[in-house]
Write a protein that holds these residues in place. Sequence first.
Motif, mmCIF file in Angstrom:
data_model
loop_
_atom_site.group_PDB
_atom_site.id
_atom_site.type_symbol
_atom_site.label_atom_id
_atom_site.label_comp_id
_atom_site.label_asym_id
_atom_site.label_seq_id
_atom_site.Cartn_x
_atom_site.Cartn_y
_atom_site.Cartn_z
ATOM 1 N N MET A 1 78.962 124.950 -13.656
ATOM 2 C CA MET A 1 78.932 124.772 -12.200
ATOM 3 C C MET A 1 77.529 125.036 -11.650
ATOM 4 O O MET A 1 77.054 124.307 -10.772
ATOM 5 N N ARG A 2 76.853 126.078 -12.159
ATOM 6 C CA ARG A 2 75.488 126.382 -11.714
ATOM 7 C C ARG A 2 74.538 125.240 -12.067
ATOM 8 O O ARG A 2 73.687 124.854 -11.265
ATOM 9 N N GLU A 3 74.685 124.713 -13.292
ATOM 10 C CA GLU A 3 73.816 123.617 -13.722
ATOM 11 C C GLU A 3 74.055 122.369 -12.873
ATOM 12 O O GLU A 3 73.113 121.700 -12.459
ATOM 13 N N ARG A 4 75.314 122.095 -12.580
ATOM 14 C CA ARG A 4 75.638 120.934 -11.751
ATOM 15 C C ARG A 4 75.063 121.099 -10.343
ATOM 16 O O ARG A 4 74.510 120.154 -9.772
ATOM 17 N N ARG A 5 75.165 122.311 -9.797
ATOM 18 C CA ARG A 5 74.619 122.583 -8.462
ATOM 19 C C ARG A 5 73.106 122.397 -8.457
ATOM 20 O O ARG A 5 72.537 121.802 -7.533
ATOM 21 N N ALA A 6 72.427 122.889 -9.506
ATOM 22 C CA ALA A 6 70.971 122.743 -9.601
ATOM 23 C C ALA A 6 70.582 121.267 -9.702
ATOM 24 O O ALA A 6 69.629 120.816 -9.057
ATOM 25 N N LYS A 7 71.343 120.516 -10.484
ATOM 26 C CA LYS A 7 71.063 119.097 -10.659
ATOM 27 C C LYS A 7 71.246 118.346 -9.337
ATOM 28 O O LYS A 7 70.407 117.524 -8.957
ATOM 29 N N GLU A 8 72.332 118.650 -8.631
ATOM 30 C CA GLU A 8 72.578 117.983 -7.349
ATOM 31 C C GLU A 8 71.491 118.328 -6.331
ATOM 32 O O GLU A 8 71.071 117.477 -5.547
ATOM 33 N N GLU A 9 71.033 119.574 -6.357
ATOM 34 C CA GLU A 9 69.979 119.992 -5.430
ATOM 35 C C GLU A 9 68.679 119.243 -5.723
ATOM 36 O O GLU A 9 68.026 118.736 -4.806
ATOM 37 N N LEU A 10 68.302 119.134 -6.993
ATOM 38 C CA LEU A 10 67.081 118.422 -7.364
ATOM 39 C C LEU A 10 67.199 116.931 -7.049
ATOM 40 O O LEU A 10 66.247 116.326 -6.544
ATOM 41 N N LEU A 11 68.360 116.350 -7.347
ATOM 42 C CA LEU A 11 68.553 114.929 -7.026
ATOM 43 C C LEU A 11 68.449 114.698 -5.525
ATOM 44 O O LEU A 11 67.902 113.682 -5.082
ATOM 45 N N GLY A 12 68.971 115.625 -4.737
ATOM 46 C CA GLY A 12 68.880 115.509 -3.288
ATOM 47 C C GLY A 12 67.441 115.564 -2.804
ATOM 48 O O GLY A 12 67.034 114.777 -1.939
#
Length: 121
Positions: free
Chosen positions: A66-77
């Motif tokens: 979940m943390r990795e997914r959140r980090a990925k979504e933040e960077l993609l944003g």
Amino acid sequence: AAARPGTLLGRPAAAQDWGASGGGKRLGGDDATVESTDDLRRRALEAAERRNAAPVGVSVEKAAAMRERRAKEELLGKLAEHYHRKKMELPMGLNAASVAQLKRHWESVRREEGLHSQMAD
């Protein structure tokens, strides 16, 4: 027998102690020492990180995913916003990149942006 004004159940109202006169208690213990605001902020941050690191009812593996997914979504944003401001399309395959790859790309974009702003000055 009716109660007189200023009494509560036959006792004078001034004699009631509801336990609010002690000044209250601080969360985190009864330390007599007053900590600086920096120490309080640091402790609050550490407590928040502990709560986020191990959500209740979620396995360690699931929490890490979940943390990795959140980090990925933040960077993609961030990257999507950057490319939108530049009126450019998002590079192909960016959604399939790992978090490490996205971080490297974001850092290169930020460096490039810094160089362009320095040249404009």
